[in-house]
Design an enzyme around this catalytic site. Structure first.
Site, PDB file in Angstrom:
ATOM      1  N   GLU A  88       0.821  -1.204   0.000  1.00  0.00           N
ATOM      2  CA  GLU A  88       0.000   0.000   0.000  1.00  0.00           C
ATOM      3  C   GLU A  88       0.859   1.259   0.000  1.00  0.00           C
ATOM      4  OE1 GLU A  88      -4.130  -1.304   2.103  1.00  0.00           O
ATOM      5  OE2 GLU A  88      -2.540  -0.817   3.497  1.00  0.00           O
ATOM      6  N   CYS A 101       3.476   8.448   0.880  1.00  0.00           N
ATOM      7  CA  CYS A 101       4.158   7.515   1.774  1.00  0.00           C
ATOM      8  C   CYS A 101       4.212   6.173   1.052  1.00  0.00           C
ATOM      9  CB  CYS A 101       3.361   7.411   3.077  1.00  0.00           C
ATOM     10  SG  CYS A 101       3.980   6.146   4.189  1.00  0.00           S
ATOM     11  N   CYS A 108       7.540  -7.229   6.757  1.00  0.00           N
ATOM     12  CA  CYS A 108       8.670  -6.577   7.441  1.00  0.00           C
ATOM     13  C   CYS A 108       9.170  -7.507   8.531  1.00  0.00           C
ATOM     14  CB  CYS A 108       8.205  -5.259   8.062  1.00  0.00           C
ATOM     15  SG  CYS A 108       9.510  -4.367   8.941  1.00  0.00           S
ATOM     16  N   CYS A 112       8.288  -4.784  15.285  1.00  0.00           N
ATOM     17  CA  CYS A 112       7.875  -3.809  16.306  1.00  0.00           C
ATOM     18  C   CYS A 112       6.494  -4.217  16.820  1.00  0.00           C
ATOM     19  CB  CYS A 112       7.836  -2.395  15.736  1.00  0.00           C
ATOM     20  SG  CYS A 112       9.438  -1.829  15.155  1.00  0.00           S
ATOM     21  N   CYS A 115       3.151  -2.382  15.656  1.00  0.00           N
ATOM     22  CA  CYS A 115       2.945  -2.042  14.246  1.00  0.00           C
ATOM     23  C   CYS A 115       2.185  -3.134  13.495  1.00  0.00           C
ATOM     24  CB  CYS A 115       4.299  -1.786  13.585  1.00  0.00           C
ATOM     25  SG  CYS A 115       4.175  -1.386  11.839  1.00  0.00           S
ATOM     26  N   CYS A 329      -0.205   5.834   9.880  1.00  0.00           N
ATOM     27  CA  CYS A 329       1.077   5.181  10.173  1.00  0.00           C
ATOM     28  C   CYS A 329       0.849   3.867  10.874  1.00  0.00           C
ATOM     29  CB  CYS A 329       1.919   6.023  11.125  1.00  0.00           C
ATOM     30  SG  CYS A 329       2.144   7.692  10.613  1.00  0.00           S
TER      31      CYS A 329
HETATM   32  N1  SAH Z   1      10.471   0.626   9.214  1.00  0.00           N
HETATM   33  C1  SAH Z   1      10.582   2.043   9.166  1.00  0.00           C
HETATM   34  C2  SAH Z   1       9.508   2.739   8.350  1.00  0.00           C
HETATM   35  C3  SAH Z   1       8.081   2.259   8.451  1.00  0.00           C
HETATM   36  S1  SAH Z   1       7.098   2.664   9.841  1.00  0.00           S
HETATM   37  C4  SAH Z   1      10.636   2.596  10.550  1.00  0.00           C
HETATM   38  O1  SAH Z   1      10.516   1.849  11.506  1.00  0.00           O
HETATM   39  O2  SAH Z   1      10.864   3.786  10.696  1.00  0.00           O
HETATM   40  C5  SAH Z   1       6.784   4.386   9.820  1.00  0.00           C
HETATM   41  C6  SAH Z   1       6.547   4.938  11.236  1.00  0.00           C
HETATM   42  O3  SAH Z   1       5.239   4.600  11.742  1.00  0.00           O
HETATM   43  C7  SAH Z   1       7.539   4.383  12.237  1.00  0.00           C
HETATM   44  O4  SAH Z   1       7.989   5.401  13.067  1.00  0.00           O
HETATM   45  C8  SAH Z   1       6.670   3.402  12.995  1.00  0.00           C
HETATM   46  O5  SAH Z   1       7.218   3.090  14.224  1.00  0.00           O
HETATM   47  C9  SAH Z   1       5.367   4.150  13.072  1.00  0.00           C
HETATM   48  N2  SAH Z   1       4.229   3.326  13.442  1.00  0.00           N
HETATM   49  C10 SAH Z   1       4.083   1.994  13.369  1.00  0.00           C
HETATM   50  N3  SAH Z   1       2.886   1.608  13.815  1.00  0.00           N
HETATM   51  C11 SAH Z   1       2.242   2.739  14.176  1.00  0.00           C
HETATM   52  C12 SAH Z   1       0.945   3.004  14.683  1.00  0.00           C
HETATM   53  N4  SAH Z   1       0.067   2.037  14.861  1.00  0.00           N
HETATM   54  N5  SAH Z   1       0.623   4.290  14.925  1.00  0.00           N
HETATM   55  C13 SAH Z   1       1.495   5.287  14.676  1.00  0.00           C
HETATM   56  N6  SAH Z   1       2.718   5.095  14.190  1.00  0.00           N
HETATM   57  C14 SAH Z   1       3.089   3.832  13.956  1.00  0.00           C
END
Ligand code: SAH
Length: 339
Positions: A88, A101, A108, A112, A115, A329
């Site tokens: 996406e 974006c 991935c 985390c 996420c 995000c």
């Molecule tokens: N892998 C990379 C880029 C993708 S995530 C990274 O970790 O930076 C983009 C951003 O969204 C990251 O800062 C991630 O931690 C954040 N993110 C992930 N899940 C989220 C959520 N549910 N709400 C808000 N931000 C989130």
């Protein structure tokens, strides 16, 4: 191979290798990125036999839009790739321009805990061309020019390092997509060796670090990568990056209710970032059904913000987009169906 995989230098090499004029590389770039041809036959100032050779050696279209979901100032695109995988991308209309974006991997591996995107393990890296095409297809569908790109969709860009670098070369090239380097942002969860390598990458792009916790104990609980690269190493790498590039970094910090949003965390963060040319982006957490984390209360976020501000840390609270269509995000998925 996709023609969008190639930087202008690689294309020049290609034409030299087949004993053709190297200026064809510039010509072809403008056919692809300016005139947006969909078949090599349209590149009429390139001689016929070369066009035929190009058609044999390269494909042009490799991803397609499956669905577009629209809400105010935001559109979410679901793409199907050649091998039927899905990723996406999210288009956001800001007052300063249109930012896209994009995703960098199918799935991935960073794991985390908060996420959604990371719930599916990495299947593969996206090719350079598949990332470039996300921009082309969105511009085509929306009739808008993308002025800003953030590599913050599905995937860890620094786990797909070489393709990301070529993506930046093509996106930034005046004959390519011509998006200013300062309008391109790479976000990483903190792969230290790649941050050090990126310090030598000669483009003035922005680097964002997903920090999310001010100490190792907490960071390890929510971000497994912290077990590999502790904060000391991460901060040192960032210092090297800053020294070499003379830029500043953005720290992303999602606000998770009761987890990392207490006063003591704000103070710890102040300490950690002291003397670092940085800027903190507080992100109200976007809740997803499958994960138990909750968003911090607005008042808690405001207090956290104030503590940073009072201590001379540059800080903003991220403007929210796309919550209603799960385009925010961390909500992007690499599969069409729910998993
Ligand atoms: N892998 C990379 C880029 C993708 S995530 C990274 O970790 O930076 C983009 C951003 O969204 C990251 O800062 C991630 O931690 C954040 N993110 C992930 N899940 C989220 C959520 N549910 N709400 C808000 N931000 C989130």
């Amino acid at each position: 191979m996709s023609i969008y995989d190639l930087t202008i230098d690689e294309l020049t090499e290609y034409f030299l290798k087949i004993d053709e004029k190297k200026y064809y590389a510039t010509e072809l770039f403008s056919w692809l990125y300016n005139k947006r041809i969909t078949s090599f036959d349209e590149a009429t100032n390139i001689k016929k036999e070369v066009r035929e050779k190009l058609s044999k050696d390269f494909t042009i279209s490799n991803i397609e839009i499956v669905t577009v979901e629209k809400a105010k100032d935001v559109r979410k695109y679901l793409f199907k790739l050649n091998d039927k995988e899905h990723v996406e991308a999210v288009l956001m209309n800001h007052d300063y321009g249109n930012s896209l974006c994009i995703s960098s991997q199918v799935g991935c591996n960073m794991g985390c805990k908060f996420c959604e995107s990371g719930r599916r393990k990495k299947v593969r890296n996206l090719t350079t061309g598949e990332m470039v095409e996300q921009i082309l297809k969105v511009e085509d569908e929306s009739n808008l020019r993308i002025s800003h790109v953030v590599i913050m969709g599905i995937g860890e860009p620094f786990d797909n390092y070489d393709n990301i670098c070529n993506f930046i070369r093509i996106t930034n090239h005046p004959k390519g997509l011509n998006i200013g380097a300062r309008h391109i942002t790479v976000s990483t969860c903190g792969l230290v060796p790649k941050i050090l390598e990126f310090a030598n990458f000669p483009y003035q792009v922005n680097l964002a670090i997903s920090l999310h916790a001010p100490n190792d104990k907490l960071r390890k609980e929510i971000m497994p990568i912290a077990k590999v690269y502790p904060l000391k190493d991460l901060i040192n790498a960032i210092k090297v990056y800053l020294e070499k590039t003379n830029r500043r970094v953005t720290f992303e910090y999602i606000m998770l209710d009761g987890v990392n949003d207490k006063e003591e965390h704000a103070l710890e963060l102040v300490n950690l970032l002291k003397g670092i040319n940085s800027y903190v982006n507080l992100i109200p957490y976007n809740e997803t059904d499958a994960l138990q984390y909750k968003r911090s209360k607005p008042l808690t976020i405001a207090k956290f913000y104030d503590i940073l501000k009072k201590n001379n840390i540059t800080v903003t609270i991220r403007r929210e987009f796309g919550g209603t269509i799960s385009a925010a995000c961390g909500q992007l998925r690499s599969k069409k169906e729910d998993i």
